[in-house]
Design a protein around this motif. Structure first.
Motif, PDB file in Angstrom:
ATOM      1  N   ILE A 420       1.639  10.569  25.000  1.00  0.00           N
ATOM      2  CA  ILE A 420       0.190  10.691  24.833  1.00  0.00           C
ATOM      3  C   ILE A 420      -0.326  11.701  25.851  1.00  0.00           C
ATOM      4  N   ALA A 421      -1.157  12.631  25.411  1.00  0.00           N
ATOM      5  CA  ALA A 421      -1.700  13.658  26.300  1.00  0.00           C
ATOM      6  C   ALA A 421      -3.220  13.676  26.219  1.00  0.00           C
ATOM      7  N   ALA A 422      -3.826  14.446  27.109  1.00  0.00           N
ATOM      8  CA  ALA A 422      -5.278  14.531  27.176  1.00  0.00           C
ATOM      9  C   ALA A 422      -5.840  15.213  25.939  1.00  0.00           C
ATOM     10  N   ARG A 423      -7.098  14.910  25.636  1.00  0.00           N
ATOM     11  CA  ARG A 423      -7.780  15.494  24.479  1.00  0.00           C
ATOM     12  C   ARG A 423      -7.667  17.015  24.503  1.00  0.00           C
ATOM     13  N   GLY A 424      -7.396  17.574  23.315  1.00  0.00           N
ATOM     14  CA  GLY A 424      -7.355  19.019  23.180  1.00  0.00           C
ATOM     15  C   GLY A 424      -6.055  19.670  23.601  1.00  0.00           C
ATOM     16  N   ARG A 425      -5.113  18.879  24.124  1.00  0.00           N
ATOM     17  CA  ARG A 425      -3.848  19.457  24.578  1.00  0.00           C
ATOM     18  C   ARG A 425      -2.731  19.222  23.563  1.00  0.00           C
ATOM     19  N   ASP A 426      -3.085  19.312  22.301  1.00  0.00           N
ATOM     20  CA  ASP A 426      -2.119  19.063  21.236  1.00  0.00           C
ATOM     21  C   ASP A 426      -0.932  20.018  21.306  1.00  0.00           C
ATOM     22  N   ALA A 427      -1.211  21.306  21.446  1.00  0.00           N
ATOM     23  CA  ALA A 427      -0.129  22.290  21.488  1.00  0.00           C
ATOM     24  C   ALA A 427       0.745  22.076  22.713  1.00  0.00           C
ATOM     25  N   ASP A 428       0.120  21.777  23.838  1.00  0.00           N
ATOM     26  CA  ASP A 428       0.886  21.547  25.053  1.00  0.00           C
ATOM     27  C   ASP A 428       1.712  20.266  24.954  1.00  0.00           C
ATOM     28  N   LEU A 429       1.195  19.262  24.264  1.00  0.00           N
ATOM     29  CA  LEU A 429       1.962  18.034  24.049  1.00  0.00           C
ATOM     30  C   LEU A 429       3.224  18.329  23.246  1.00  0.00           C
ATOM     31  N   LEU A 430       3.098  19.115  22.179  1.00  0.00           N
ATOM     32  CA  LEU A 430       4.268  19.452  21.375  1.00  0.00           C
ATOM     33  C   LEU A 430       5.272  20.276  22.182  1.00  0.00           C
ATOM     34  N   ALA A 431       4.773  21.179  23.013  1.00  0.00           N
ATOM     35  CA  ALA A 431       5.673  21.974  23.862  1.00  0.00           C
ATOM     36  C   ALA A 431       6.380  21.080  24.874  1.00  0.00           C
ATOM     37  N   THR A 432       5.670  20.124  25.429  1.00  0.00           N
ATOM     38  CA  THR A 432       6.277  19.196  26.382  1.00  0.00           C
ATOM     39  C   THR A 432       7.340  18.344  25.698  1.00  0.00           C
ATOM     40  N   ALA A 433       7.049  17.906  24.484  1.00  0.00           N
ATOM     41  CA  ALA A 433       8.029  17.106  23.748  1.00  0.00           C
ATOM     42  C   ALA A 433       9.317  17.885  23.538  1.00  0.00           C
ATOM     43  N   ARG A 434       9.210  19.188  23.322  1.00  0.00           N
ATOM     44  CA  ARG A 434      10.419  20.002  23.162  1.00  0.00           C
ATOM     45  C   ARG A 434      11.255  19.990  24.434  1.00  0.00           C
ATOM     46  N   THR A 435      10.593  20.124  25.575  1.00  0.00           N
ATOM     47  CA  THR A 435      11.342  20.135  26.826  1.00  0.00           C
ATOM     48  C   THR A 435      11.954  18.767  27.105  1.00  0.00           C
ATOM     49  N   ILE A 436      11.251  17.712  26.769  1.00  0.00           N
ATOM     50  CA  ILE A 436      11.763  16.364  27.007  1.00  0.00           C
ATOM     51  C   ILE A 436      12.964  16.076  26.119  1.00  0.00           C
ATOM     52  N   THR A 437      12.856  16.397  24.835  1.00  0.00           N
ATOM     53  CA  THR A 437      13.968  16.118  23.929  1.00  0.00           C
ATOM     54  C   THR A 437      15.180  16.987  24.259  1.00  0.00           C
ATOM     55  N   ALA A 438      14.939  18.216  24.707  1.00  0.00           N
ATOM     56  CA  ALA A 438      16.056  19.091  25.083  1.00  0.00           C
ATOM     57  C   ALA A 438      16.778  18.567  26.317  1.00  0.00           C
ATOM     58  N   ALA A 439      16.041  17.905  27.194  1.00  0.00           N
ATOM     59  CA  ALA A 439      16.628  17.421  28.446  1.00  0.00           C
ATOM     60  C   ALA A 439      17.392  16.121  28.279  1.00  0.00           C
ATOM     61  N   MET A 440      17.107  15.401  27.201  1.00  0.00           N
ATOM     62  CA  MET A 440      17.767  14.112  27.015  1.00  0.00           C
ATOM     63  C   MET A 440      19.241  14.309  26.723  1.00  0.00           C
ATOM     64  N   ALA A 441      20.094  13.531  27.400  1.00  0.00           N
ATOM     65  CA  ALA A 441      21.534  13.647  27.192  1.00  0.00           C
ATOM     66  C   ALA A 441      21.864  13.379  25.730  1.00  0.00           C
ATOM     67  N   PRO A 442      22.850  14.059  25.150  1.00  0.00           N
ATOM     68  CA  PRO A 442      23.112  13.990  23.708  1.00  0.00           C
ATOM     69  C   PRO A 442      23.249  12.587  23.154  1.00  0.00           C
ATOM     70  N   LYS A 443      23.882  11.692  23.876  1.00  0.00           N
ATOM     71  CA  LYS A 443      24.134  10.371  23.328  1.00  0.00           C
ATOM     72  C   LYS A 443      23.168   9.322  23.844  1.00  0.00           C
ATOM     73  N   GLU A 444      22.446   9.619  24.911  1.00  0.00           N
ATOM     74  CA  GLU A 444      21.619   8.582  25.520  1.00  0.00           C
ATOM     75  C   GLU A 444      20.434   8.203  24.668  1.00  0.00           C
ATOM     76  N   HIS A 445      20.003   9.109  23.749  1.00  0.00           N
ATOM     77  CA  HIS A 445      18.843   8.784  22.924  1.00  0.00           C
ATOM     78  C   HIS A 445      19.241   8.389  21.519  1.00  0.00           C
ATOM     79  N   GLU A 446      20.525   8.051  21.311  1.00  0.00           N
ATOM     80  CA  GLU A 446      20.949   7.669  19.969  1.00  0.00           C
ATOM     81  C   GLU A 446      21.077   6.161  19.803  1.00  0.00           C
ATOM     82  N   ARG A 447      21.492   5.460  20.877  1.00  0.00           N
ATOM     83  CA  ARG A 447      21.721   4.029  20.719  1.00  0.00           C
ATOM     84  C   ARG A 447      21.431   3.313  22.032  1.00  0.00           C
ATOM     85  N   ALA A 448      20.786   2.176  21.950  1.00  0.00           N
ATOM     86  CA  ALA A 448      20.524   1.413  23.155  1.00  0.00           C
ATOM     87  C   ALA A 448      21.855   0.951  23.769  1.00  0.00           C
ATOM     88  N   THR A 449      21.858   0.842  25.089  1.00  0.00           N
ATOM     89  CA  THR A 449      23.074   0.410  25.782  1.00  0.00           C
ATOM     90  C   THR A 449      22.843  -0.917  26.466  1.00  0.00           C
TER      91      THR A 449
END
Length: 449
Positions: A420-449
């Motif tokens: 969730i981001a501040a009002r009006g920061r829709d584009a920045d939220l999507l850009a941040t999501a890209r950096t977050i998903t890219a940083a997640m280890a390949p297997k850590e976001h596939e299945r709970a441990t």
């Protein structure tokens, strides 16, 4: 490869290059619906003019038009107007209603070269946490047909998750296009209030909190849809530190797999040197229940007379809401309006400090399709709306929120992460999501441990 297995961006690129024709794509979409919809009940009607729309897109491409969604089939939720198609809101009251014009969002999709595949199910008046109506029946989860998709955008997410279309439009007045994507392994984006034009269409039970939302299998397609729906430009990642909270400051329990996956996510980002700060808004006793009187009162205002004439016309769960609304005193509605304003102010103030906050989209995965809500969360009995604890706040704040698929339970059920981001920061939220998903280890976001 079946065209329906491609993302919207990939599909449009192949159509623009001439590798595929709009007619071929339309045929593949119809075939996929015929193959998979009977088991899921995601679609209420297919667009009989799909072939004509395909021919029109082909002609526009031949004339040199630049169409970012060229030949992309899109599914529209059953409460958004599409000219000439039955749009029912999942209600017997509107069983014979045919939309007289397109919603502005639909017009923008068409202008970008998209083809309307058809209408997908929603809970009655988009006011219920599962997609199950007397008019259209039960919509089932493609991950496990014995489970619900959630609601109210159950049909659009089922269609996209099952590969009937790469893109859908839903609506969201309390999480309806974030929780169902979380239950089906999809992306769902709730934009800043009024960024995407909402009408013309049906009157809403609660003014000023519902938005039209793109739903897709990829983050790239969310950004592509937003560029079409509101000319959203590329954004810049929001600098940290990022606030995170497992319970969003609400004391809400989590299922064990959700808790484990979220903890793994936070540790992963900390390892990647993201600034992560555990923090949550101080809600002053406010939660989703604090504002429900607005929905009940709005439903009573719109449909109370019809309910008094014949309650059997309605979904029994909606009939209870309407009856509740008819019994509300003015003071109760005023209190709910005040709660809405306070809830929005609290979240917006928090986001002014932190820029964004990351929480689970839902505290649990999908539950059996025959149940209105999960019976337990975190191993303990739960209230009927506990599964929706983390989503309505962004609606009352008017700020953007995105759910991304980031984990699965040990049983293989999808879990969503909400940013969730501040009002009006829709584009920045999507850009941040890209950096977050890219940083997640390949297997850590596939299945709970």
């Amino acid at each position: 490869m079946n065209p329906m297995d491609l993302s919207a961006a990939e599909l449009a690129a192949r159509v623009r290059s001439g590798e595929m024709t709009p007619a071929q794509v339309g045929g593949a979409a119809r075939a996929r619906v015929a193959e998979r919809n009977p088991a899921l009940n995601a679609m209420t009607v297919l667009n009989p003019a799909l072939e004509d729309e395909a021919a029109d897109v082909a002609a526009r491409l031949a004339a040199g038009e630049d169409l970012p969604l060229a030949g992309v089939p899109v599914v529209i939720k059953d409460n958004i107007w599409v000219r000439g198609l039955p749009v029912t809101q999942g209600s017997r009251l509107f069983a014979d209603f045919v939309a007289p014009e397109d919603a502005q969002a639909v017009l923008r999709l068409r202008a970008a070269g998209a083809m309307i595949l058809g209408i997908a199910t929603c809970s009655e008046f988009a006011c219920k946490g599962v997609t199950n109506t007397p008019l259209q029946g039960k919509t089932r989860n493609p991950v496990d047909p014995g489970l619900t998709t959630g609601g109210s955008s159950g049909g659009p997410v089922a269609a996209v998750a099952a590969g009937m279309a790469p893109l859908a439009l839903g609506t969201d007045a309390g999480g309806s296009s974030r929780r169902p994507p979380a239950h089906t392994g999809l992306y769902g984006f709730k934009p800043t209030q009024d960024l995407v034009p909402y009408g013309p269409g049906f009157e809403e039970p609660v003014d000023g909190i519902s938005v039209i939302c793109p739903i897709s299998r990829t983050l790239e397609d969310i950004a592509l849809a937003m560029s079409v729906l509101c000319d959203l430009p590329p954004g810049t990642p929001i600098p940290g530190p990022y606030a995170w909270s497992a319970d969003f400051g609400l004391g809400q329990r989590l299922d064990a797999d959700v808790a484990a996956a979220f903890d793994t996510f936070v540790r992963c980002l900390e390892t990647q040197r993201f600034g992560m700060t555990e923090a949550a808004p101080e809600w002053q006793g406010l939660n989703g229940g604090s504002v429900m009187a607005l929905q009940h009162a709005g439903l009573a205002r719109l449909f109370g007379a019809a309910w008094q004439e014949d309650p059997s016309v309605f979904d029994p769960d909606l009939a209870v809401q309407i009856e509740t609304g008819l019994g509300l005193e003015d003071a109760s509605v005023a209190d709910a309006k005040s709660a809405s304003a306070r809830m929005g102010a609290i979240l917006n103030g928090f986001l002014d400090r932190f820029g964004l906050v990351v929480v689970p989209t839902t505290p649990c995965p999908a539950w059996p399709v025959d149940q209105l809500a999960p019976q337990e969360i975190g191993g303990q009995p739960c209230a009927p709306r506990d599964h929706a604890a983390f989503t309505p706040q962004a609606n009352h704040a008017g700020c953007p929120a995105l759910t991304i698929p980031f984990a699965r339970t040990h049983a293989g059920l999808p879990i969503g992460l909400q940013i969730i981001a501040a009002r009006g920061r829709d584009a920045d939220l999507l850009a941040t999501a890209r950096t977050i998903t890219a940083a997640m280890a390949p297997k850590e976001h596939e299945r709970a441990t």
